[in-house]
Design a protein around this motif. Structure first.
Motif, PDB file in Angstrom:
ATOM      1  N   GLN A 284       0.831  -1.210   0.000  1.00 25.10           N
ATOM      2  CA  GLN A 284       0.000   0.000   0.000  1.00 25.10           C
ATOM      3  C   GLN A 284       0.863   1.257   0.000  1.00 25.10           C
ATOM      4  OE1 GLN A 284      -3.322   0.029  -0.524  1.00 25.10           O
ATOM      5  NE2 GLN A 284      -2.998   2.233  -0.775  1.00 25.10           N
ATOM      6  N   ASP A 285       2.036   1.192   0.646  1.00 25.74           N
ATOM      7  CA  ASP A 285       2.968   2.318   0.587  1.00 25.74           C
ATOM      8  C   ASP A 285       3.334   2.639  -0.857  1.00 25.74           C
ATOM      9  OD1 ASP A 285       3.185   2.588   3.385  1.00 25.74           O
ATOM     10  OD2 ASP A 285       4.855   1.170   3.480  1.00 25.74           O
ATOM     11  N   ALA A 286       3.636   1.583  -1.618  1.00 29.18           N
ATOM     12  CA  ALA A 286       4.030   1.775  -3.014  1.00 29.18           C
ATOM     13  C   ALA A 286       2.912   2.470  -3.789  1.00 29.18           C
ATOM     14  CB  ALA A 286       4.375   0.441  -3.650  1.00 29.18           C
ATOM     15  N   ARG A 287       1.675   2.106  -3.493  1.00 24.88           N
ATOM     16  CA  ARG A 287       0.526   2.753  -4.160  1.00 24.88           C
ATOM     17  C   ARG A 287       0.410   4.212  -3.711  1.00 24.88           C
ATOM     18  NH1 ARG A 287      -1.735  -2.329  -2.340  1.00 24.88           N
ATOM     19  NH2 ARG A 287      -1.960  -3.769  -4.121  1.00 24.88           N
ATOM     20  N   ASP A 288       0.535   4.449  -2.415  1.00 22.72           N
ATOM     21  CA  ASP A 288       0.358   5.798  -1.882  1.00 22.72           C
ATOM     22  C   ASP A 288       1.459   6.749  -2.363  1.00 22.72           C
ATOM     23  OD1 ASP A 288      -1.849   4.852  -0.516  1.00 22.72           O
ATOM     24  OD2 ASP A 288      -0.781   4.612   1.392  1.00 22.72           O
ATOM     25  N   LEU A 289       2.661   6.234  -2.515  1.00 22.14           N
ATOM     26  CA  LEU A 289       3.781   7.074  -2.932  1.00 22.14           C
ATOM     27  C   LEU A 289       3.620   7.595  -4.351  1.00 22.14           C
ATOM     28  CD1 LEU A 289       6.649   5.026  -1.319  1.00 22.14           C
ATOM     29  CD2 LEU A 289       6.302   7.483  -0.962  1.00 22.14           C
ATOM     30  N   ARG A 290       2.869   6.876  -5.157  1.00 17.41           N
ATOM     31  CA  ARG A 290       2.714   7.300  -6.551  1.00 17.41           C
ATOM     32  C   ARG A 290       2.199   8.737  -6.647  1.00 17.41           C
ATOM     33  NH1 ARG A 290       4.836   6.941 -11.384  1.00 17.41           N
ATOM     34  NH2 ARG A 290       5.389   8.885 -10.321  1.00 17.41           N
ATOM     35  N   SER A 291       1.392   9.144  -5.696  1.00 16.70           N
ATOM     36  CA  SER A 291       0.795  10.479  -5.765  1.00 16.70           C
ATOM     37  C   SER A 291       1.741  11.579  -5.305  1.00 16.70           C
ATOM     38  CB  SER A 291      -0.487  10.527  -4.925  1.00 16.70           C
ATOM     39  OG  SER A 291      -0.192  10.346  -3.547  1.00 16.70           O
ATOM     40  N   VAL A 292       2.850  11.229  -4.633  1.00 18.06           N
ATOM     41  CA  VAL A 292       3.755  12.266  -4.119  1.00 18.06           C
ATOM     42  C   VAL A 292       5.119  12.257  -4.801  1.00 18.06           C
ATOM     43  CG1 VAL A 292       2.611  12.253  -1.874  1.00 18.06           C
ATOM     44  CG2 VAL A 292       4.681  10.889  -2.199  1.00 18.06           C
ATOM     45  N   VAL A 293       5.443  11.195  -5.519  1.00 12.27           N
ATOM     46  CA  VAL A 293       6.732  11.163  -6.213  1.00 12.27           C
ATOM     47  C   VAL A 293       6.579  11.895  -7.542  1.00 12.27           C
ATOM     48  CG1 VAL A 293       8.540   9.747  -7.219  1.00 12.27           C
ATOM     49  CG2 VAL A 293       7.419   9.005  -5.112  1.00 12.27           C
TER      50      VAL A 293
ATOM     51  N   HIS B  32       4.046 -12.695  -9.403  1.00 13.61           N
ATOM     52  CA  HIS B  32       2.778 -12.184  -9.937  1.00 13.61           C
ATOM     53  C   HIS B  32       2.270 -10.958  -9.184  1.00 13.61           C
ATOM     54  CE1 HIS B  32       2.274 -15.258 -12.946  1.00 13.61           C
ATOM     55  NE2 HIS B  32       2.371 -16.231 -12.044  1.00 13.61           N
ATOM     56  N   ASN B  33       2.308 -11.003  -7.854  1.00 10.77           N
ATOM     57  CA  ASN B  33       1.767  -9.858  -7.102  1.00 10.77           C
ATOM     58  C   ASN B  33       2.633  -8.620  -7.284  1.00 10.77           C
ATOM     59  OD1 ASN B  33       3.852 -11.032  -5.641  1.00 10.77           O
ATOM     60  ND2 ASN B  33       2.896 -10.681  -3.647  1.00 10.77           N
ATOM     61  N   PHE B  34       3.947  -8.809  -7.464  1.00  9.05           N
ATOM     62  CA  PHE B  34       4.827  -7.666  -7.723  1.00  9.05           C
ATOM     63  C   PHE B  34       4.541  -7.073  -9.099  1.00  9.05           C
ATOM     64  CE2 PHE B  34       8.717  -5.855  -9.500  1.00  9.05           C
ATOM     65  CZ  PHE B  34       9.077  -4.948  -8.515  1.00  9.05           C
ATOM     66  N   ILE B  35       4.382  -7.919 -10.079  1.00  8.88           N
ATOM     67  CA  ILE B  35       4.062  -7.439 -11.433  1.00  8.88           C
ATOM     68  C   ILE B  35       2.765  -6.647 -11.417  1.00  8.88           C
ATOM     69  CG2 ILE B  35       3.405  -8.175 -13.761  1.00  8.88           C
ATOM     70  CD1 ILE B  35       5.347 -10.535 -13.417  1.00  8.88           C
ATOM     71  N   ASP B  36       1.754  -7.185 -10.725  1.00  9.91           N
ATOM     72  CA  ASP B  36       0.468  -6.475 -10.642  1.00  9.91           C
ATOM     73  C   ASP B  36       0.635  -5.112  -9.983  1.00  9.91           C
ATOM     74  OD1 ASP B  36      -0.756  -8.629 -11.832  1.00  9.91           O
ATOM     75  OD2 ASP B  36      -1.512  -9.480  -9.958  1.00  9.91           O
TER      76      ASP B  36
ATOM     77  N   LEU C 130       2.350  -2.633 -12.424  1.00  9.55           N
ATOM     78  CA  LEU C 130       1.439  -2.206 -13.489  1.00  9.55           C
ATOM     79  C   LEU C 130       0.379  -1.245 -12.955  1.00  9.55           C
ATOM     80  CD1 LEU C 130       0.965  -5.510 -15.510  1.00  9.55           C
ATOM     81  CD2 LEU C 130       2.472  -3.582 -16.016  1.00  9.55           C
ATOM     82  N   GLU C 131      -0.007  -1.433 -11.696  1.00  5.71           N
ATOM     83  CA  GLU C 131      -0.973  -0.516 -11.084  1.00  5.71           C
ATOM     84  C   GLU C 131      -0.344   0.850 -10.806  1.00  5.71           C
ATOM     85  OE1 GLU C 131      -3.514  -0.039  -6.916  1.00  5.71           O
ATOM     86  OE2 GLU C 131      -2.627  -1.975  -7.425  1.00  5.71           O
ATOM     87  N   CYS C 132       0.900   0.861 -10.305  1.00  2.00           N
ATOM     88  CA  CYS C 132       1.540   2.112  -9.893  1.00  2.00           C
ATOM     89  C   CYS C 132       2.149   2.880 -11.055  1.00  2.00           C
ATOM     90  CB  CYS C 132       2.629   1.823  -8.865  1.00  2.00           C
ATOM     91  SG  CYS C 132       2.010   1.202  -7.292  1.00  2.00           S
ATOM     92  N   GLN C 133       2.500   2.169 -12.124  1.00  2.00           N
ATOM     93  CA  GLN C 133       3.089   2.818 -13.298  1.00  2.00           C
ATOM     94  C   GLN C 133       4.289   3.709 -12.932  1.00  2.00           C
ATOM     95  OE1 GLN C 133       1.963   2.696 -16.897  1.00  2.00           O
ATOM     96  NE2 GLN C 133       1.369   0.778 -15.926  1.00  2.00           N
TER      97      GLN C 133
ATOM     98  N   GLU D  25       6.317  -7.249 -20.949  1.00  2.35           N
ATOM     99  CA  GLU D  25       5.056  -6.771 -20.371  1.00  2.35           C
ATOM    100  C   GLU D  25       5.208  -5.368 -19.797  1.00  2.35           C
ATOM    101  OE1 GLU D  25       0.999  -6.916 -19.035  1.00  2.35           O
ATOM    102  OE2 GLU D  25       2.169  -7.821 -20.658  1.00  2.35           O
ATOM    103  N   PHE D  26       6.292  -5.132 -19.067  1.00  2.00           N
ATOM    104  CA  PHE D  26       6.494  -3.799 -18.495  1.00  2.00           C
ATOM    105  C   PHE D  26       6.690  -2.750 -19.587  1.00  2.00           C
ATOM    106  CE2 PHE D  26       8.183  -5.912 -14.419  1.00  2.00           C
ATOM    107  CZ  PHE D  26       6.963  -5.770 -13.792  1.00  2.00           C
ATOM    108  N   LYS D  27       7.479  -3.082 -20.575  1.00  2.00           N
ATOM    109  CA  LYS D  27       7.749  -2.109 -21.637  1.00  2.00           C
ATOM    110  C   LYS D  27       6.495  -1.846 -22.472  1.00  2.00           C
ATOM    111  CE  LYS D  27      11.804  -2.076 -23.621  1.00  2.00           C
ATOM    112  NZ  LYS D  27      13.043  -2.473 -24.315  1.00  2.00           N
ATOM    113  N   ARG D  28       5.619  -2.820 -22.546  1.00  2.00           N
ATOM    114  CA  ARG D  28       4.355  -2.625 -23.255  1.00  2.00           C
ATOM    115  C   ARG D  28       3.525  -1.529 -22.595  1.00  2.00           C
ATOM    116  NH1 ARG D  28      -0.836  -4.825 -23.475  1.00  2.00           N
ATOM    117  NH2 ARG D  28      -0.478  -6.108 -21.627  1.00  2.00           N
ATOM    118  N   HIS D  29       3.748  -1.353 -21.295  1.00  2.00           N
ATOM    119  CA  HIS D  29       3.047  -0.312 -20.542  1.00  2.00           C
ATOM    120  C   HIS D  29       3.900   0.950 -20.382  1.00  2.00           C
ATOM    121  CE1 HIS D  29       0.531  -3.773 -19.481  1.00  2.00           C
ATOM    122  NE2 HIS D  29      -0.407  -2.890 -19.184  1.00  2.00           N
ATOM    123  N   GLY D  30       4.993   1.039 -21.098  1.00  2.00           N
ATOM    124  CA  GLY D  30       5.810   2.244 -21.089  1.00  2.00           C
ATOM    125  C   GLY D  30       6.686   2.411 -19.868  1.00  2.00           C
ATOM    126  N   ILE D  31       6.999   1.315 -19.165  1.00  2.00           N
ATOM    127  CA  ILE D  31       7.811   1.379 -17.951  1.00  2.00           C
ATOM    128  C   ILE D  31       9.245   0.970 -18.288  1.00  2.00           C
ATOM    129  CG2 ILE D  31       8.116   0.518 -15.606  1.00  2.00           C
ATOM    130  CD1 ILE D  31       5.093  -0.150 -15.626  1.00  2.00           C
TER     131      ILE D  31
END
Length: 237
Positions: A54-63, A75-79, A82-85, A120-126
């Motif tokens: 959840q920290d990783a998700r929350d940080l997306r808005s401040v970084v 799998h859970n790391f990949i998900d 992809l969610e945090c971009q 997969e990551f590069k397909r999403h521009g990461i």
């Protein structure tokens, strides 16, 4: 200038030791960027003993600089990625329960697996980076995975430098030269500190970014976080 990304895992470790939200991870990430760092790195592990998912998700808005998420691409790391971009994902072959990272990828043995994940990551521009030991064969293997960058695992260098052996830089210099030749970007991390970062920077061609956490946060106990970030920036010029 080589960019500085600050790994804030240890801030989360301190918070988790007492419960609650002190220190405030999001405030610290915001301040580190305000002090001049070029990015924020987190490395969530399955047991969430420091950075929580959840920290990783929350940080997306401040970084607002560069967000780099490190980890073993299960799998859970990949998900999560992809969610945090994030701007960058760094793939690290951590064993479950490992205290810290202890080896780079065998990019030859795991080529197909890494290639699938990276695609997969590069397909999403990461942008992707692979954690590797300073071996020319591993650099050559990294190219076949399609990664954008490699991150040199610098523990061995840091140890050799601490005992006065400056020749410990040679495998890293050779690996970096091969990466430059093959068109790979170069990052580095693990046990880099104020004591060794300038020497490392001066001897590694094409060094784009360093990720520093444990040493930087420890040094900040004595010098203050703002001062330490700027001490690193001076040494990376």
């Amino acid at each position: 200038m080589t960019k500085l990304s600050v790994n804030i895992n240890k801030i989360a470790t301190l918070r988790n030791a007492r419960g609650g939200n002190v220190p405030d991870l999001l405030r610290v990430a915001t301040d580190i960027q305000r002090f001049g760092a070029h990015g924020i790195t987190v490395h969530p592990r399955p047991d969430e003993r420091h950075i929580r998912y959840q920290d990783a998700r929350d940080l997306r808005s401040v970084v607002t600089t560069e967000y780099n998420i490190e980890g073993n691409p299960q799998h859970n790391f990949i998900d999560l990625v992809l969610e945090c971009q994030p701007e960058q994902v760094t793939l690290v072959p951590d064993a479950i329960g490992a205290i810290t990272s202890s080896a780079g990828w065998d990019t030859v043995k795991h080529r197909d697996y890494l290639k699938e994940v990276i695609t997969e990551f590069k397909r999403h521009g990461i942008r992707t980076s692979i954690f590797v030991d300073p071996e020319v064969a591993m650099i050559e293997g990294a190219v076949a995975t399609g990664t954008d960058r490699i991150e040199l695992y610098t523990e061995a260098f840091a140890h050799q430098y601490s005992v006065g052996n400056e020749k410990g830089i040679e495998p890293y210099r050779m690996a970096a030269e091969k990466a430059v030749e093959l068109g790979l970007g170069i990052n580095a991390g693990h046990d880099l500190s104020l004591d060794n970062i300038q020497f490392f920077k001066q001897n590694i061609p094409g060094l784009l970014e360093v990720s520093i956490g444990h040493a930087l946060i420890s040094e900040a106990l004595y010098f203050g976080l703002d001062n330490v970030v700027n001490m690193y920036l001076q040494k990376l010029k």
